[in-house]
Design a protein around this motif. Structure first.
Motif, short mmCIF file in Angstrom:
data_model
loop_
_atom_site.label_atom_id
_atom_site.label_comp_id
_atom_site.label_asym_id
_atom_site.label_seq_id
_atom_site.Cartn_x
_atom_site.Cartn_y
_atom_site.Cartn_z
N ILE A 144 0.84 -1.21 0.00
CA ILE A 144 0.00 0.00 0.00
C ILE A 144 0.87 1.25 0.00
O ILE A 144 0.50 2.29 -0.55
CB ILE A 144 -0.95 -0.01 1.21
CG1 ILE A 144 -1.99 -1.13 1.08
CG2 ILE A 144 -1.68 1.33 1.36
CD1 ILE A 144 -2.92 -1.23 2.28
N ALA A 145 2.06 1.15 0.59
CA ALA A 145 2.97 2.30 0.66
C ALA A 145 3.42 2.76 -0.72
O ALA A 145 3.93 3.88 -0.86
CB ALA A 145 4.19 1.95 1.51
N TYR A 146 3.26 1.92 -1.76
CA TYR A 146 3.69 2.29 -3.11
C TYR A 146 2.50 2.55 -4.04
O TYR A 146 2.69 2.71 -5.24
CB TYR A 146 4.55 1.16 -3.70
CG TYR A 146 5.74 0.81 -2.86
CD1 TYR A 146 6.93 1.54 -2.95
CD2 TYR A 146 5.69 -0.24 -1.95
CE1 TYR A 146 8.03 1.22 -2.17
CE2 TYR A 146 6.79 -0.57 -1.16
CZ TYR A 146 7.95 0.16 -1.27
OH TYR A 146 9.04 -0.14 -0.50
N ASP A 147 1.30 2.60 -3.49
CA ASP A 147 0.12 2.71 -4.32
C ASP A 147 0.00 4.10 -4.94
O ASP A 147 0.52 5.08 -4.41
CB ASP A 147 -1.13 2.40 -3.49
CG ASP A 147 -2.36 2.24 -4.35
OD1 ASP A 147 -2.20 1.95 -5.55
OD2 ASP A 147 -3.48 2.39 -3.82
N ASN A 148 -0.70 4.15 -6.08
CA ASN A 148 -1.01 5.43 -6.72
C ASN A 148 -2.25 6.02 -6.07
O ASN A 148 -3.31 5.40 -6.07
CB ASN A 148 -1.27 5.22 -8.22
CG ASN A 148 -0.06 4.69 -8.94
OD1 ASN A 148 1.07 5.05 -8.64
ND2 ASN A 148 -0.29 3.81 -9.91
N THR A 149 -2.10 7.20 -5.52
CA THR A 149 -3.23 7.86 -4.86
C THR A 149 -3.39 9.27 -5.42
O THR A 149 -2.39 9.92 -5.77
CB THR A 149 -3.02 7.95 -3.34
OG1 THR A 149 -1.75 8.58 -3.08
CG2 THR A 149 -3.02 6.57 -2.72
N PRO A 150 -4.62 9.76 -5.53
CA PRO A 150 -4.81 11.13 -6.02
C PRO A 150 -4.29 12.15 -5.02
O PRO A 150 -4.32 11.92 -3.81
CB PRO A 150 -6.33 11.23 -6.20
CG PRO A 150 -6.88 10.21 -5.25
CD PRO A 150 -5.89 9.09 -5.21
N VAL A 151 -3.81 13.27 -5.54
CA VAL A 151 -3.32 14.35 -4.70
C VAL A 151 -4.45 15.37 -4.53
O VAL A 151 -4.92 15.95 -5.50
CB VAL A 151 -2.08 15.02 -5.32
CG1 VAL A 151 -1.62 16.19 -4.44
CG2 VAL A 151 -0.97 14.01 -5.49
N SER A 152 -4.88 15.56 -3.30
CA SER A 152 -5.96 16.50 -3.02
C SER A 152 -5.52 17.93 -3.34
O SER A 152 -4.38 18.32 -3.08
CB SER A 152 -6.39 16.40 -1.55
OG SER A 152 -7.32 17.40 -1.23
N GLU A 153 -6.45 18.69 -3.92
CA GLU A 153 -6.14 20.10 -4.21
C GLU A 153 -6.25 20.98 -2.97
O GLU A 153 -5.77 22.10 -2.97
CB GLU A 153 -7.09 20.62 -5.30
CG GLU A 153 -6.94 19.90 -6.64
CD GLU A 153 -7.87 20.45 -7.69
OE1 GLU A 153 -8.68 21.35 -7.33
OE2 GLU A 153 -7.81 20.01 -8.85
N GLN A 154 -6.91 20.48 -1.93
CA GLN A 154 -7.12 21.25 -0.71
C GLN A 154 -6.36 20.59 0.44
O GLN A 154 -6.09 19.39 0.41
CB GLN A 154 -8.61 21.32 -0.37
CG GLN A 154 -9.46 21.96 -1.46
CD GLN A 154 -9.12 23.43 -1.67
OE1 GLN A 154 -8.72 24.12 -0.73
NE2 GLN A 154 -9.28 23.91 -2.89
N PRO A 155 -6.01 21.37 1.47
CA PRO A 155 -5.38 20.77 2.66
C PRO A 155 -6.27 19.71 3.27
O PRO A 155 -7.50 19.80 3.24
CB PRO A 155 -5.21 21.97 3.61
CG PRO A 155 -5.18 23.16 2.71
CD PRO A 155 -6.08 22.84 1.57
N ILE A 156 -5.66 18.67 3.81
CA ILE A 156 -6.39 17.52 4.32
C ILE A 156 -6.34 17.53 5.84
O ILE A 156 -5.29 17.79 6.44
CB ILE A 156 -5.79 16.20 3.79
CG1 ILE A 156 -5.73 16.24 2.27
CG2 ILE A 156 -6.61 15.00 4.24
CD1 ILE A 156 -5.03 15.05 1.66
#
Length: 367
Positions: free
Chosen positions: A183-195
C-alpha cells in the motif's frame, strides 16, 4: 504575499508571478493599537479577501496567520528574517528558506537547505499521497477485522460451525500482509485542498463497509449450509462436506478481503483511475494465485473442486461491485452532510450578524 516592501513593488511582483494583485498596505488595514490576538471581524474579513499585504511589520504577519487559522484554514508560511519569526512560529507549517537567519530557523518547523521553493510543492504532494495511503489502510483494516471477527463469532454461536481452522487463520494473516506492505507504493490522487483527519467520517465508512462485508461472508456461509442439506445442490455447486465449506470460506475471506482493498483505496469506482500501482496489483494477484492453488490441491487446507473455486470467485466479484457502490454512496452522503452543515452554520451566523447590525442601528437612532 506578505511583504515589508512597498505596495507598488508587491503588486508588480504578484502580477509577474500570476498571483492576485489585490495588495493592501498594512497601514490601511491594521490600526496602530490593534491586538494581534484579537483582530476585529471587519479587519479579519478584509484579511481573508486580500491577495496580499505590503509594508507590514512583524505583528501584522502574526495577526494575518492568526486570523486565517481562526477562520479554519491550515496556514503555511515561508520567511528568512528575524521579523518573520513570530509568524513562522504561529503558522501550522512555518518554513525557513535557504539562508534564513538563526531566529527564523529556530521558529520554523521546516528548514530548506537549497535555494528555491519548488521543493515545498513536492513535499506537499507526497504528504497528501501518504495521507491517502494511510486512509486506505485504515478503512481496509477496520472493515476486514470486522468481517473476520463477526463471521467467526456469529457462526460459532448461532450455527455451531467454525468457518476457519487455526491454520487457516494463520495462513490468511500471512497472505494479507503481502498486499498491505505494498500500500505504501500505491497510486493515490493528490488533493487540491489541505487535508484534515475526519475520524467520524473515516470510522463511519469503515464500519459500513465492514458490516456489508460481514453480510457478504455470512451470506456465503448460509448458502453453503443450505447446499449441504440438499443433495442436488451439492452436485451443482461441487460442495458436499463441512471441511470443504471451511476451505471455501477461507478462500472467500482471502479473495474478498483483497478485492476489498481495491474498493478502500479510492473514493471513486474501483475501475476508474488512479489505477493500483504495479507492486500492489502484483502482490494481490500473487497471493490470490497462491490461495487458489492451496485450495485446489489441498495444501495445508482440505482440497475443494475447481468448480467450487469458480463459484466462490464469482460470488466475490459480484460483491465487489456492491461494496464499491456502498463506498460511493457513503462518501456522497458524508459530503452532502458536511456541505449542508456548513451552509446551515453560514446562514445562522449571517442572520445573527444581521440582527446585531440592526440592533446597533436602532440603538444609535434612539440615542
Amino acid at each position: 504575499m506578505v511583504t515589508g516592501d512597498d505596495t507598488a513593488i508587491a503588486i508588480e511582483t504578484a502580477r509577474q508571478l500570476g498571483l492576485g494583485t489585490h495588495i493592501i498596505p498594512a497601514a490601511d488595514a491594521f490600526p496602530k493599537d490593534m491586538d494581534p490576538n484579537n483582530v476585529p471581524p471587519p479587519i479579519a474579513d478584509s484579511i481573508k479577501r486580500a491577495d496580499g499585504f505590503a509594508r507590514v511589520f512583524p505583528e501584522h504577519k502574526y495577526a494575518i496567520v492568526k486570523v486565517l487559522q481562526a477562520r479554519g484554514h491550515l496556514v503555511a508560511m515561508t520567511g528568512d528574517g528575524v521579523n518573520d519569526a513570530p509568524a513562522l512560529k504561529q503558522a501550522d507549517c512555518g518554513t525557513a528558506v535557504s539562508g534564513a537567519t538563526d531566529a527564523a530557523r529556530g521558529a520554523a518547523a521546516l528548514i530548506l537547505t537549497a535555494p528555491g521553493l519548488s521543493v515545498i510543492n513536492s513535499a506537499i504532494d507526497e504528504a497528501r499521497r501518504i495521507f491517502g495511503r494511510t486512509t486506505s489502510y485504515t478503512i481496509y483494516r477496520v472493515a476486514l477485522t470486522m468481517d473476520i471477527m463477526f463471521l467467526v463469532v456469529l457462526s460459532t454461536i448461532f450455527m455451531d460451525f467454525q468457518p476457519l481452522t487455526p491454520i487457516m487463520i494463520v495462513l490468511m494473516s500471512l497472505l494479507d500482509d503481502v498486499p498491505i506492505m505494498t500500500i505504501a507504493y500505491d497510486n493515490t490522487p493528490v488533493s487540491e485542498q489541505p487535508i484534515r483527519w475526519q475520524m467520524p467520517r473515516l470510522l463511519g465508512v469503515s464500519v459500513l463497509l465492514g458490516l456489508f462485508s460481514v453480510v457478504e461472508s455470512f451470506g456465503l456461509l448460509l448458502i453453503g449450509m443450505e447446499v449441504l442439506s440438499h443433495p442436488h445442490a451439492q452436485h451443482h455447486f461441487a460442495l458436499s462436506t463441512r471441511p470443504e465449506l471451511q476451505t471455501a470460506m477461507f478462500l472467500q475471506l482471502v479473495a474478498g478481503g483483497h478485492l476489498l482493498l481495491f474498493v478502500t483505496r479510492t473514493e471513486r469506482w474501483f475501475f476508474l483511475p488512479p489505477f493500483p500501482a504495479a507492486p500492489l496489483f502484483s502482490a494481490i494477484v500473487l497471493t490470490q494465485i497462491v490461495a487458489v492453488l492451496m485450495c485446489g490441491f489441498g495444501l495445508l487446507v482440505d482440497p475443494i473442486p475447481w468448480e467450487l473455486i469458480g463459484w466462490v470467485w464469482a460470488y466475490n466479484l459480484a460483491w465487489m461491485f456492491v461494496l464499491g457502490g456502498v463506498r460511493l454512496l457513503a462518501e456522497r452522503f458524508a459530503t452532502y452532510r458536511t456541505a449542508r452543515h456548513r451552509k446551515s452554520v453560514a446562514v445562522v451566523n449571517q442572520s445573527l450578524q444581521h440582527y446585531a447590525v440592526a440592533a446597533r442601528g436602532i440603538a444609535h437612532s434612539m440615542s
